[in-house]
Design a protein around this motif. Structure first.
Motif, short mmCIF file in Angstrom:
data_model
loop_
_atom_site.label_atom_id
_atom_site.label_comp_id
_atom_site.label_asym_id
_atom_site.label_seq_id
_atom_site.Cartn_x
_atom_site.Cartn_y
_atom_site.Cartn_z
N MET A 1 2.65 1.78 -3.41
CA MET A 1 1.74 2.24 -4.46
C MET A 1 1.40 3.72 -4.26
N GLU A 2 1.24 4.12 -3.02
CA GLU A 2 0.92 5.52 -2.76
C GLU A 2 2.11 6.42 -3.08
N THR B 1 -2.21 5.13 -6.67
CA THR B 1 -3.44 4.97 -5.91
C THR B 1 -4.48 5.96 -6.42
N ARG C 1 -6.37 -3.37 -6.47
CA ARG C 1 -6.59 -4.65 -5.79
C ARG C 1 -5.67 -5.71 -6.41
N GLY D 1 0.80 -1.22 0.00
CA GLY D 1 0.00 0.00 0.00
C GLY D 1 0.83 1.26 0.00
N SER D 2 1.85 1.33 0.86
CA SER D 2 2.68 2.53 0.95
C SER D 2 3.49 2.75 -0.32
N ARG E 1 -7.25 6.83 3.61
CA ARG E 1 -6.11 7.00 2.71
C ARG E 1 -6.48 6.58 1.29
N PRO E 2 -5.73 7.02 0.28
CA PRO E 2 -6.00 6.59 -1.11
C PRO E 2 -5.94 5.08 -1.24
N VAL E 3 -6.67 4.57 -2.21
CA VAL E 3 -6.85 3.13 -2.38
C VAL E 3 -5.89 2.61 -3.46
N PRO E 4 -5.05 1.61 -3.16
CA PRO E 4 -4.18 1.01 -4.19
C PRO E 4 -4.98 0.02 -5.03
N GLN F 1 -6.95 4.46 -14.28
CA GLN F 1 -5.58 4.01 -14.42
C GLN F 1 -5.40 3.25 -15.74
#
Length: 458
Positions: free
Chosen positions: A53-54, A59, A84, A50-51, A79-82, A105
């Motif tokens: 990707m952000e 994200t 799936r 997650g971090s 927080r923003p969503v990465p 994306q």
């Protein structure tokens, strides 16, 4: 004394494990990846997904419903969503993971961040492959697979398909003549071009195809494969006699196709064809693969008579490249140097060669001639191939895609033995019989008797 003993008992095994891991990483990268690199990279990816990707800007903002639900239940900022992710699939060379793209994306976003993902997860390289709309696959390669090439055990090969090298993303590079009928292969001395050609011939030898060679280096490259060749020309004079025969063979095959197209009223639609692959199997002529080594020798002239012969040969090569695919005739043109200064017809011939493979070359102009119309970065990649890595090349086609490949080592003895073992598969082509190379008979080795004879005494 007890402290020293404790230090030896604890530090000794740790130092041995560290040294063994360092040695395995340098000398046996595949074993190191399977035992150390794979678990470490898996934990690092799952814990930082997650971090990372952000940080890479991959994200998207959460949906309104998710924001409202989070504020109502936790009263914390969402927080923003990465994207799936799917399940991790380990391989012998890396990891594969599929991602479902969020709205807005595209795969290019992840391809642009591939270098950041590589450093964040501590792997050798990251490649992005679209699977279907909205789904991509990240292929993580754990080590440099081109340093010591090991071809995959299971390769989807078939008729007129030869797995000849390994790509930098650990997938096999397969030469498919049905998809890419003609190819230009360039490489300087000791660049690995001959090894690439050796793999092609050894891969086609067990298949029901006719192999024809033009080797203007007096046959030193193709003569060892003579038992499997249907024809071989070793100088420009012989090539000038062989090429018209091949063009005539191509024209005869077109006559066969046209005869099949003399459509009777009751002919089913599936029996109407425009190439040999639509003919019935008992009528279909055998495919022909023509290998031209040192193509520049066919362009060089010294007299006016040589110039006329050169123009005829180049015209016939261009005709084979333009019309040969439907007749089941394919070209593999190789050389150390290829450029427009070779003479009239060089650029036109290159335009018909869909596949391009460029090994290390001595000048940038040859790399531009091979790859310049594909992508400028491919030219730079070909010019940066180091001499200490023979077999490394840049492969592409006129669709614009390209990648680095490397051919594994194959000894000349093994390749020649493969051709000798499949000598019985040489097809019957009467037109090429006068050009069939002479194959010296191998001496018959008589086995030693099991029981030694003893002289008879009185």
């Amino acid at each position: 004394m007890s402290d020293l003993t404790t230090l030896l008992e604890v530090g000794g095994p740790v130092a041995a494990l560290g040294g063994g891991a360092a040695y395995a990483r340098a000398k046996h990268p595949a074993a190191y990846w399977s035992t150390v690199g794979l678990p470490v990279s898996t934990v690092r990816l799952l814990s930082t997904y997650g971090s990372v990707m952000e940080a890479c800007g991959l994200t998207v903002a959460p949906s309104r419903l998710r924001v409202l639900a989070a504020k109502a239940m936790t009263r914390r900022e969402v927080r923003p969503v990465p994207p799936r992710r799917g399940l991790l699939r380990p391989t012998t060379t890396g990891l594969r993971i599929r991602l479902r793209l969020a709205p807005g994306q595209e795969p290019a976003d992840f391809a642009a961040s591939a270098e950041r993902l590589r450093h964040a997860w501590g792997v050798h390289a990251v490649y992005v492959t679209p699977v279907k709309p909205g789904v991509i696959e990240l292929r993580l390669v754990g080590y440099d697979v081109l340093r010591r090439v090991r071809m995959p055990r299971k390769i989807a090969d078939g008729f007129l398909k030869v797995p000849v090298a390994l790509r930098e993303d650990a997938t096999p590079f397969v030469r498919d003549y049905r998809t890419i009928p003609h190819q230009l292969t360039l490489g300087a001395t000791l660049s690995g071009k001959s090894m690439y050609l050796r793999h092609l011939i050894a891969g086609l030898a067990p298949q029901p195809v006719a192999l024809v060679g033009i080797d203007c280096k007096r046959g030193v490259e193709l003569a060892p494969f003579a038992p499997r060749l249907s024809a071989l020309a070793t100088d420009p004079e012989q090539a000038a006699e062989l090429l018209p025969v091949l063009v005539k063979e191509m024209e005869d095959r077109y006559d066969l196709i046209k005869a099949r197209q003399g459509i009777a009223p009751g002919t089913p639609d599936e029996e109407i064809t425009s190439d040999i692959w639509g003919l019935p199997e008992h009528e279909r002529p055998v495919p022909v693969v023509l290998f031209v080594d040192e193509v520049a020798e066919l362009f060089l002239v010294a007299t006016k008579k040589d110039e006329e012969r050169r123009d005829e040969m180049v015209t016939q090569l261009i005709r084979l490249a333009q019309l040969g695919r439907a007749a089941g005739m394919y070209l593999e043109v190789c050389g150390q140097r290829f450029g427009a200064e070779l003479g009239k017809g060089a650029t036109m011939l290159r335009a018909q060669l869909t596949g391009r493979v460029c090994h290390r070359v001595n000048d940038e102009a040859s790399a531009k001639m091979a790859l310049g119309d594909i992508a400028p970065e491919a030219v730079m990649a070909a010019c940066s191939i180091p001499p200490e890595r023979p077999g490394l090349a840049v492969a592409g086609d006129t669709s614009g895609g390209w990648s680095r490949i490397r051919t594994p080592y194959l000894s000349l003895t093994d390749a020649a033995e493969t051709c000798h073992a499949s000598a019985g598969l040489v097809p019957d082509l009467p037109a090429l019989e006068p050009f069939r190379p002479d194959v010296p008979e191998r001496p018959v080795e008589h086995a030693a008797p099991v029981v030694l004879p003893h002289p008879v005494t009185d």
